[in-house]
Scaffold this active site. Structure first.
Site, PDB file in Angstrom:
ATOM      1  CB  ILE A  31     102.166  95.786  -4.623  1.00  0.00           C
ATOM      2  CG1 ILE A  31     101.774  94.566  -3.787  1.00  0.00           C
ATOM      3  CG2 ILE A  31     101.736  95.621  -6.055  1.00  0.00           C
ATOM      4  CD1 ILE A  31     101.724  94.831  -2.310  1.00  0.00           C
ATOM      5  NE  ARG A  38      98.274 100.841 -19.864  1.00  0.00           N
ATOM      6  CZ  ARG A  38      97.600 100.655 -18.736  1.00  0.00           C
ATOM      7  NH1 ARG A  38      98.035 101.215 -17.617  1.00  0.00           N
ATOM      8  NH2 ARG A  38      96.508  99.915 -18.719  1.00  0.00           N
ATOM      9  CE  LYS A  68      96.432  92.531  -0.361  1.00  0.00           C
ATOM     10  NZ  LYS A  68      97.001  93.749  -0.989  1.00  0.00           N
ATOM     11  NE  ARG A 107      97.411 101.836  -5.119  1.00  0.00           N
ATOM     12  CZ  ARG A 107      96.781 101.115  -4.211  1.00  0.00           C
ATOM     13  NH1 ARG A 107      95.464 100.942  -4.303  1.00  0.00           N
ATOM     14  NH2 ARG A 107      97.423 100.551  -3.218  1.00  0.00           N
TER      15      ARG A 107
END
Length: 351
Positions: free
Chosen positions: A35, A57, A117, A185
Site C-alpha cells: 500500500i 524496521r 484505513k 496478514r
C-alpha cells in the site's frame, strides 16, 4: 422530499480540486509495503508533494523502497523516521494492528499523520489517537482514499441536495479472493486480519457517507479456523429510517457495486464503487438511465493523489482534521465495525 418540477434530474459536477494544485509538503512513509508503494507513486505522479524519507524496521528494506522511488533518505527504524526534521507529515502504512502505536509515535514527535484505513483495530484505539493529536494540536486524517475521489463528491452532493428524494436504502458489497492464498496478514488475528477491516471498511464507510450515524447495526458472518472473519453481512439503519445492506468477503469475488435508492431516483455505482474507475448512473423512477458519469482519471493522477492533496491543503491551512473525513466519522466507522465484530465473534489478541 419531492423535487420541484423545473429541477432537471441530472448528476452534479464534482467539486474536487485538481490534486496538482495543492501545496507541496514533504512526506515520510512508515512501513514500506504494497500500500505504501501505491501511495508513493500517487504522490510522485499526481501531486506537487514528494516523499523524502522512508522508515522500516529493516534498513535494507527501507533502502530498497527508497531506491525504487528515488527517495533521498532511508531509516532503519520508525523512531528515526518520525524524528527526521525534513519530514512534514508521516503516512502510516503498517498492518491494522500497528496503526495505533505508529500513529502515536508520529504524534509524539509532533508530526501530522495520515493513517491507512482501517484507522485502528477498534474505536477505543481511534479515540486514543485522536485525543493525542488534539493534545498536540496536529493534523490527523484517516486514509480512506475513496472519500477524497471526485465521484464520491458527486454522491455527497446528490445526498446534500436531495436529488434522489428521501433516502430509502443503500446497498454496497466488497469481495475479493484474498483467502486462503492471499496476504498472510489477513489470516492472522494478531495482525487484526479478516475481511471486515480490509474490505468491509469500504461499504461501511460508504453507508456512513450517505446515511450518517447508524441507529442500529445487525450482523452475521463466518469465521476462519483462526477466528478472523471470512465473510460478513451487515444491516444498518440511519437516523431517518433508511437502511443499508452491506457485505464483504475475502473468500470470493463479488461485483463490488453500490446503490443509493431514494423516493425520486437512485444512484448506481459500478466498476468497483470505491475506486477511481467507478461509473455513476442516475436512474429515474421509471427505471430509465437519465445521466451517467464514466469513471477514470487523467494519466497524471492516481487514486491516492486526492487524499495526499487534501492532507497537504489541510496541513498548510492549519487544520487538525479534514472535512471530507472528520474525526467523528472515523470514530463512527470504527464503532460500527466494533459492533459487527462483536456479533460475528471476532476478537483480536489484547482487546
Amino acid at each position: 422530499m419531492t423535487l420541484p418540477i423545473d429541477v432537471p434530474l441530472r448528476l452534479p459536477d464534482a467539486r474536487t480540486p485538481d490534486p496538482h494544485d495543492a501545496p507541496p509538503i514533504r512526506w515520510g512513509v512508515l512501513a514500506p509495503g504494497g500500500i505504501a508503494r501505491t501511495f508513493a507513486d500517487a504522490v510522485a505522479v499526481g501531486t506537487a508533494s514528494s516523499v523524502v524519507a522512508v522508515g522500516s524496521r529493516s534498513r535494507e528494506r527501507a533502502q530498497d523502497f527508497a531506491d525504487e522511488f528515488a527517495i533521498p533518505r532511508a531509516h532503519g527504524s520508525y523512531e528515526e523516521l518520525v524524528a527526521d526534521d525534513e519530514v512534514d507529515a508521516v503516512y502510516v502504512a503498517s498492518p491494522h494492528s500497528e496503526h495505533r502505536d505508529h500513529a502515536l509515535l508520529a504524534i509524539g514527535a509532533g508530526k501530522p499523520v495520515l493513517v491507512e484505513k482501517a484507522f485502528t483495530r477498534n474505536a477505543a484505539e481511534a479515540r486514543e489517537v485522536l485525543d493525542a493529536a488534539s493534545a498536540k494540536g496536529v493534523l490527523v486524517v484517516e486514509a480512506m482514499w475513496s472519500r477524497f475521489l471526485p465521484h464520491y463528491d458527486v454522491v455527497r452532493h446528490v445526498v446534500e441536495t436531495g436529488l434522489v428524494g428521501e433516502l430509502v436504502a443503500v446497498f454496497a458489497d466488497h469481495g475479493q479472493r484474498l483467502f486462503p492464498d492471499g496476504p498472510a496478514r489477513l489470516s492472522q488475528p494478531e495482525l487484526a486480519g479478516g475481511a471486515l477491516l480490509d474490505l468491509g471498511v469500504y461499504p461501511v464507510s460508504f453507508a456512513d457517507l450517505v446515511l450518517g450515524a447508524p441507529t442500529s447495526v445487525s450482523a452475521t458472518g463466518t469465521l476462519t479456523d483462526l477466528g478472523v472473519d471470512a465473510t460478513s453481512t451487515v444491516t444498518v439503519t440511519g437516523a431517518g429510517g433508511a437502511h443499508g445492506v452491506l457485505s464483504c468477503t475475502m473468500s470470493g469475488v463479488t461485483p463490488c457495486t453500490a446503490v443509493v435508492a431514494g423516493t425520486e431516483a437512485r444512484l448506481e455505482l459500478s466498476g468497483s464503487f470505491y475506486g477511481a474507475g467507478s461509473t455513476i448512473r442516475l436512474v429515474d423512477r421509471s427505471n430509465a438511465v437519465v445521466d451517467e458519469r464514466v469513471g477514470g482519471l487523467p494519466e497524471d493522477v492516481r487514486g491516492f493523489s486526492y487524499e495526499a492533496a487534501e492532507f497537504a491543503r489541510c496541513l498548510v491551512a492549519g487544520e487538525t482534521e479534514s472535512p471530507l473525513v472528520p474525526h467523528a466519522t472515523t470514530v463512527r466507522v470504527m464503532e460500527t465495525m466494533d459492533a459487527v465484530r462483536r456479533q460475528v465473534g471476532v476478537v483480536y489478541p489484547g482487546e
